[in-house]
Scaffold this motif. Sequence first.
Motif, PDB file in Angstrom:
ATOM      1  N   VAL A  22     -43.350  32.885 -16.490  1.00 39.48           N
ATOM      2  CA  VAL A  22     -43.282  33.491 -15.187  1.00 39.48           C
ATOM      3  C   VAL A  22     -41.949  33.662 -14.734  1.00 39.48           C
ATOM      4  O   VAL A  22     -40.936  33.136 -15.177  1.00 39.48           O
ATOM      5  CB  VAL A  22     -43.502  32.118 -14.364  1.00 39.48           C
ATOM      6  CG1 VAL A  22     -43.676  32.414 -12.878  1.00 39.48           C
ATOM      7  CG2 VAL A  22     -45.091  31.719 -14.789  1.00 39.48           C
ATOM      8  N   SER A  23     -41.967  35.005 -13.998  1.00 40.64           N
ATOM      9  CA  SER A  23     -40.632  35.556 -13.535  1.00 40.64           C
ATOM     10  C   SER A  23     -40.234  34.878 -12.416  1.00 40.64           C
ATOM     11  O   SER A  23     -41.014  35.020 -11.406  1.00 40.64           O
ATOM     12  CB  SER A  23     -40.789  37.107 -13.316  1.00 40.64           C
ATOM     13  OG  SER A  23     -39.449  37.677 -13.228  1.00 40.64           O
ATOM     14  N   ARG A  24     -39.045  34.388 -12.620  1.00 36.19           N
ATOM     15  CA  ARG A  24     -38.407  33.631 -11.121  1.00 36.19           C
ATOM     16  C   ARG A  24     -36.858  33.791 -11.189  1.00 36.19           C
ATOM     17  O   ARG A  24     -36.181  33.667 -12.164  1.00 36.19           O
ATOM     18  CB  ARG A  24     -38.529  32.361 -11.125  1.00 36.19           C
ATOM     19  CG  ARG A  24     -38.766  31.678  -9.983  1.00 36.19           C
ATOM     20  CD  ARG A  24     -39.198  30.042  -9.818  1.00 36.19           C
ATOM     21  NE  ARG A  24     -40.506  29.925 -10.524  1.00 36.19           N
ATOM     22  CZ  ARG A  24     -40.789  28.874 -11.387  1.00 36.19           C
ATOM     23  NH1 ARG A  24     -40.038  28.054 -11.640  1.00 36.19           N
ATOM     24  NH2 ARG A  24     -41.911  28.854 -11.748  1.00 36.19           N
ATOM     25  N   GLY A  31     -42.563  26.345 -20.107  1.00 30.21           N
ATOM     26  CA  GLY A  31     -42.362  24.751 -20.027  1.00 30.21           C
ATOM     27  C   GLY A  31     -42.156  24.103 -18.405  1.00 30.21           C
ATOM     28  O   GLY A  31     -41.284  23.564 -18.183  1.00 30.21           O
ATOM     29  N   GLU A  32     -43.091  24.796 -17.831  1.00 31.19           N
ATOM     30  CA  GLU A  32     -43.002  24.312 -16.076  1.00 31.19           C
ATOM     31  C   GLU A  32     -41.565  24.592 -15.368  1.00 31.19           C
ATOM     32  O   GLU A  32     -41.293  23.832 -14.763  1.00 31.19           O
ATOM     33  CB  GLU A  32     -43.450  22.950 -16.016  1.00 31.19           C
ATOM     34  CG  GLU A  32     -44.911  22.761 -16.478  1.00 31.19           C
ATOM     35  CD  GLU A  32     -45.308  21.038 -16.877  1.00 31.19           C
ATOM     36  OE1 GLU A  32     -44.332  20.244 -16.422  1.00 31.19           O
ATOM     37  OE2 GLU A  32     -46.384  20.841 -17.329  1.00 31.19           O
ATOM     38  N   GLY A  33     -41.008  25.654 -15.947  1.00 27.60           N
ATOM     39  CA  GLY A  33     -39.718  25.960 -15.510  1.00 27.60           C
ATOM     40  C   GLY A  33     -38.625  25.483 -16.263  1.00 27.60           C
ATOM     41  O   GLY A  33     -37.377  25.690 -15.703  1.00 27.60           O
ATOM     42  N   PHE A  63     -36.210  20.701 -23.430  1.00 30.66           N
ATOM     43  CA  PHE A  63     -37.342  19.958 -22.755  1.00 30.66           C
ATOM     44  C   PHE A  63     -38.688  20.545 -23.478  1.00 30.66           C
ATOM     45  O   PHE A  63     -39.564  19.761 -23.847  1.00 30.66           O
ATOM     46  CB  PHE A  63     -37.544  20.482 -21.439  1.00 30.66           C
ATOM     47  CG  PHE A  63     -38.886  19.943 -20.864  1.00 30.66           C
ATOM     48  CD1 PHE A  63     -38.604  18.785 -20.183  1.00 30.66           C
ATOM     49  CD2 PHE A  63     -39.939  21.086 -20.591  1.00 30.66           C
ATOM     50  CE1 PHE A  63     -40.029  18.429 -19.398  1.00 30.66           C
ATOM     51  CE2 PHE A  63     -40.897  20.444 -20.003  1.00 30.66           C
ATOM     52  CZ  PHE A  63     -41.042  19.322 -19.375  1.00 30.66           C
ATOM     53  N   CYS A  64     -38.718  21.813 -24.088  1.00 27.99           N
ATOM     54  CA  CYS A  64     -39.934  22.298 -24.714  1.00 27.99           C
ATOM     55  C   CYS A  64     -39.774  21.910 -26.573  1.00 27.99           C
ATOM     56  O   CYS A  64     -40.759  22.080 -26.824  1.00 27.99           O
ATOM     57  CB  CYS A  64     -39.998  23.626 -24.557  1.00 27.99           C
ATOM     58  SG  CYS A  64     -40.427  24.277 -22.526  1.00 27.99           S
TER      59      CYS A  64
END
Length: 142
Positions: A22-24, A31-33, A63-64
């Motif tokens: 997801v682009s943010r 990994g849920e951000g 985290f991932c």
Amino acid sequence: AEASTGVTAADRTAAMRAAGFVSRGGRWLGGEGNCEAAIEPADIRDLNGDGRQEIVITETGTFCYGNTGQGFYLMTRTPAGGWRTDYQSQGIPEIQATKGVGGWADIEVGGPGFCFPIVRYDGKTYAFNRKKEYQAGACARR
């Protein structure tokens, strides 16, 4: 450089989305951000000698991926012109000179330690082929 590789900015975006990122805020997140993905110039290359480029997406974050710290997604173009994930793994991909079915380059999956698996394309997907040792006896200790 994009004209020579045949991979456009739109292709890069489509490949990231196809892999689930997801682009943010100008960053690609997974990994849920908690993990960040990127496509480096060296990650756009023809892995099977067919004249079309594949994209290797690198995702980083403990985290991932724990101690290894990264994983990768091998993205290939679909017949319709989109992108799909052909292989995904934890680890650091090192493209090898040896080849599997259809001329696909073998991939060493690196990380901590001195013994790493090499995966080879079998006509459908990449699967374990052999181990590569960087220290005598390293693979025996695993």
